[in-house]
Design a protein around this motif. Structure first.
Motif, short mmCIF file in Angstrom:
data_model
loop_
_atom_site.label_atom_id
_atom_site.label_comp_id
_atom_site.label_asym_id
_atom_site.label_seq_id
_atom_site.Cartn_x
_atom_site.Cartn_y
_atom_site.Cartn_z
N ASN A 286 4.43 -10.07 6.82
CA ASN A 286 4.37 -9.18 5.67
C ASN A 286 5.43 -9.55 4.65
OD1 ASN A 286 2.20 -7.68 6.48
ND2 ASN A 286 3.42 -6.05 7.41
N HIS A 287 5.24 -9.02 3.46
CA HIS A 287 6.23 -9.20 2.39
C HIS A 287 7.30 -8.12 2.48
CE1 HIS A 287 7.92 -9.44 -1.66
NE2 HIS A 287 7.82 -8.12 -1.65
N TYR B 231 6.74 -12.73 -0.99
CA TYR B 231 5.54 -13.31 -1.61
C TYR B 231 5.79 -13.61 -3.09
CZ TYR B 231 2.74 -11.21 2.27
OH TYR B 231 2.20 -10.82 3.46
N HIS C 88 -9.58 -7.96 1.66
CA HIS C 88 -9.57 -6.81 0.75
C HIS C 88 -10.92 -6.65 0.05
CE1 HIS C 88 -5.35 -5.67 1.01
NE2 HIS C 88 -5.03 -6.94 1.00
N GLU D 266 -6.57 -10.40 7.21
CA GLU D 266 -6.94 -9.21 6.45
C GLU D 266 -7.76 -9.58 5.21
OE1 GLU D 266 -4.49 -5.25 5.48
OE2 GLU D 266 -3.82 -7.02 4.42
N GLY E 193 1.29 1.68 7.07
CA GLY E 193 0.79 1.34 5.73
C GLY E 193 0.64 -0.13 5.44
N LYS E 194 1.18 -0.99 6.31
CA LYS E 194 1.22 -2.43 5.96
C LYS E 194 0.34 -3.28 6.87
CE LYS E 194 6.14 -1.91 4.94
NZ LYS E 194 7.46 -2.35 5.37
N GLY E 195 -0.56 -2.68 7.58
CA GLY E 195 -1.39 -3.46 8.51
C GLY E 195 -0.53 -3.94 9.67
N ASN F 160 -4.43 -14.64 1.67
CA ASN F 160 -3.64 -15.26 2.74
C ASN F 160 -3.36 -16.76 2.53
OD1 ASN F 160 -3.48 -13.09 4.99
ND2 ASN F 160 -5.60 -13.05 4.35
N TYR G 134 -1.82 -9.74 -5.09
CA TYR G 134 -2.03 -9.61 -3.63
C TYR G 134 -2.70 -8.30 -3.23
CZ TYR G 134 1.13 -13.55 -3.69
OH TYR G 134 1.70 -14.77 -3.95
N SER H 204 0.31 -16.21 7.92
CA SER H 204 -0.26 -15.10 7.13
C SER H 204 -0.09 -13.75 7.82
CB SER H 204 -1.76 -15.35 6.88
OG SER H 204 -1.91 -16.46 6.05
N LEU H 205 0.42 -13.76 9.02
CA LEU H 205 0.67 -12.47 9.68
C LEU H 205 2.01 -11.87 9.24
CD1 LEU H 205 -0.46 -13.34 13.32
CD2 LEU H 205 -1.70 -12.02 11.60
N PHE I 221 -1.80 -5.12 -3.15
CA PHE I 221 -1.18 -4.00 -2.44
C PHE I 221 0.05 -3.49 -3.18
CE2 PHE I 221 1.06 -7.65 -0.61
CZ PHE I 221 2.37 -7.20 -0.51
N THR I 222 0.39 -2.23 -2.91
CA THR I 222 1.61 -1.65 -3.44
C THR I 222 2.68 -1.79 -2.37
OG1 THR I 222 0.32 -0.06 -4.69
CG2 THR I 222 2.63 0.47 -4.34
N CYS J 28 7.99 -1.63 1.06
CA CYS J 28 9.24 -2.00 1.76
C CYS J 28 10.34 -0.99 1.41
CB CYS J 28 9.65 -3.43 1.42
SG CYS J 28 10.42 -3.62 -0.18
N LEU K 18 -0.12 -16.73 -1.36
CA LEU K 18 1.27 -16.78 -0.99
C LEU K 18 1.77 -18.17 -1.38
CD1 LEU K 18 0.61 -15.42 2.55
CD2 LEU K 18 1.50 -14.13 0.64
C1 LIG Z 1 -0.65 -12.00 4.35
S1 LIG Z 1 -1.13 -10.44 4.90
C2 LIG Z 1 0.15 -9.97 6.00
C3 LIG Z 1 -0.37 -9.50 7.33
C4 LIG Z 1 -1.18 -8.24 7.26
N1 LIG Z 1 -0.34 -7.07 7.34
C5 LIG Z 1 -2.23 -8.20 8.36
O1 LIG Z 1 -2.36 -7.20 9.05
O2 LIG Z 1 -2.96 -9.19 8.49
C6 LIG Z 1 -0.81 -9.51 3.45
C7 LIG Z 1 -1.28 -8.08 3.52
O3 LIG Z 1 -0.39 -7.29 4.32
C8 LIG Z 1 -0.11 -6.03 3.69
N2 LIG Z 1 1.32 -6.02 3.31
C9 LIG Z 1 2.18 -7.05 3.43
N3 LIG Z 1 3.41 -6.72 3.02
C10 LIG Z 1 3.35 -5.43 2.62
C11 LIG Z 1 4.29 -4.51 2.05
N4 LIG Z 1 5.54 -4.84 1.83
N5 LIG Z 1 3.85 -3.25 1.73
C12 LIG Z 1 2.55 -2.90 1.94
N6 LIG Z 1 1.62 -3.72 2.46
C13 LIG Z 1 2.00 -4.97 2.80
C14 LIG Z 1 -1.01 -5.97 2.46
O4 LIG Z 1 -2.21 -5.32 2.82
C15 LIG Z 1 -1.27 -7.43 2.15
O5 LIG Z 1 -2.48 -7.63 1.49
#
Ligand SMILES: C[S@@+](CC[C@H](N)C(=O)[O-])C[C@H]1O[C@@H](n2cnc3c(N)ncnc32)[C@H](O)[C@@H]1O
Length: 361
Positions: free
Chosen positions: A221-222, A293, A147, A145, A23-25, A195, A311, A218-219, A313-314, A317, A355
């Motif tokens: 996650n939060h 974040y 959106h 990423e 779910g978080k990429g 990012n 940002y 930026s890779l 996203f929901t 975590c 961020l």
């Molecule tokens: C700065 S990017 C982090 C890297 C990203 N996952 C990627 O694949 O490039 C931020 C994006 O990651 C995802 N993401 C980061 N933290 C998350 C979390 N705690 N829950 C859900 N999605 C998250 C969201 O889609 C968000 O817009």
């Protein structure tokens, strides 16, 4: 979870690797056990932009901030970039061609767009400019990423003037690749929004002066129980630049002397706002590495709302999942992207889609 093949071509630091999650990429994970305060890496921004209101106070190259007033060295062609020292001016202006000058000047005078959108557009211009000068380094930015496909029609309409502006002036410059379209530009706009990091005045985390893109950072996650922190380099040795100005030539009295900073420094002091990411706690091998974040001391509903609003996203975590189960909280009601209508006008950019590190808690 599979190891992420899309980033295999990039030289990631030896401490981390990336995987795709459900779910978080993508996410970054520890390659081996890490102690608290271990620096994972330190990077320079791919591109930066300084907000128009701070352009005279921050050096466009090394990002040193003048402690009290403005720098005087600047590009005479556009008056949009200022420098702390002759060294920075010489290095920067080598590549600052007519196209860049024209574009920045036109953007500065573009009417009917708010400051947030203008600053995003400025960073987009700086990214394309960087790519033009060094195409090979764009790879990781390309993989960030976006959106944009999730944006509502209303949001797309809000950005129309910026889209038209960028397309109109970037295409004739030859900065775009032959297959790139207006939609590609808007994907980059969205990447910058999701990012970008904030550039703050030293010791004033409430004063945001610009944006920077650090693709590697930026890779991360939060996580509302994050295990890494972000630190940006600020100025070094600024005090050495102070000069003593006698208030009254006839007196030797120390009291009558004033210490001031010159408007041109002897050398760069900003080190381009290098960014460090380091662990805050013990991290086990293969454990996800995460940052915060938003202010993670906020209650669940506020954190979720802020993440969704700023940002897109929901948060999935573990802390959020557990807290929402415990409280029976459902998803946040706000629709994605409503931040555009909710954001405060004229209060700076602390709310902005980026961020903002270190976050002004
Ligand atoms: C700065 S990017 C982090 C890297 C990203 N996952 C990627 O694949 O490039 C931020 C994006 O990651 C995802 N993401 C980061 N933290 C998350 C979390 N705690 N829950 C859900 N999605 C998250 C969201 O889609 C968000 O817009």
């Amino acid at each position: 979870m599979a190891e992420d093949p899309s980033l295999s071509l990039f030289d990631l630091p030896s401490t981390i690797y990336t995987k795709t999650t459900k779910g978080k990429g993508r996410e970054c994970l520890a390659k081996y056990s890490l102690e608290p305060k271990t620096t994972l890496f330190s990077v320079y921004p791919y591109a930066t932009c300084i907000f128009d209101s701070f352009k005279k106070r921050l050096c466009a190259r090394c990002l040193a901030a003048h402690p009290t007033k403005s720098f005087s060295l600047h590009c005479l062609g556009c008056d949009q970039v200022y420098f702390c020292s002759h060294d920075c001016a010489d290095q920067y202006l080598k590549d600052h061609d007519q196209g860049c000058c024209d574009l920045l000047r036109k953007l500065a005078t573009l009417k009917k767009v708010d400051r947030h959108m203008k600053s995003v557009a400025k960073l987009v211009i700086m990214i394309y400019w960087q790519r033009k000068n060094d195409e090979g380094s764009f790879g990781l930015v390309h993989h960030l990423e976006s959106h944009y496909d999730d944006w509502s029609m209303e949001m797309k309409q809000d950005w129309r003037r910026i889209q038209d502006f960028l397309w109109k002036y970037l295409s004739p410059l030859g900065w775009l690749l032959s297959h790139e379209t207006e939609v590609d530009i808007m994907h980059l706009v969205s990447k910058v929004e999701s990012n970008g990091f904030g550039i703050y005045l030293e010791n004033r985390l409430d004063i945001l002066t610009g944006r920077a893109l650090y693709p590697l950072a930026s890779l991360f996650n939060h996580d509302c129980s994050f295990n890494c922190e972000v630190e940006q380099w600020t100025e070094e040795g600024i005090e050495e630049e102070q000069v003593i100005v006698p208030m009254d030539d006839t007196q030797d009295d120390h009291e009558q002397q004033l210490k001031v900073y010159p408007s041109v420094f002897s050398r760069p002091r900003g080190k381009y706002r290098q960014m460090l990411i380091r662990t805050t706690t013990n991290v086990q091998p293969d454990q996800p590495l995460t940052i915060g974040y938003v202010d993670t001391t906020l209650p669940l509903a506020s954190r979720r709302q802020k993440l969704l609003q700023d940002y897109y996203f929901t948060c999935l975590c573990q802390r959020c999942v557990l807290e929402s189960q415990a409280t029976g909280a459902s998803k946040v009601k706000e629709k994605r992207g409503t931040a555009f209508t909710l954001r405060p006008v004229g209060t700076g950019f602390g709310w902005a889609h980026m961020l903002c590190f270190p976050w002004p808690f």
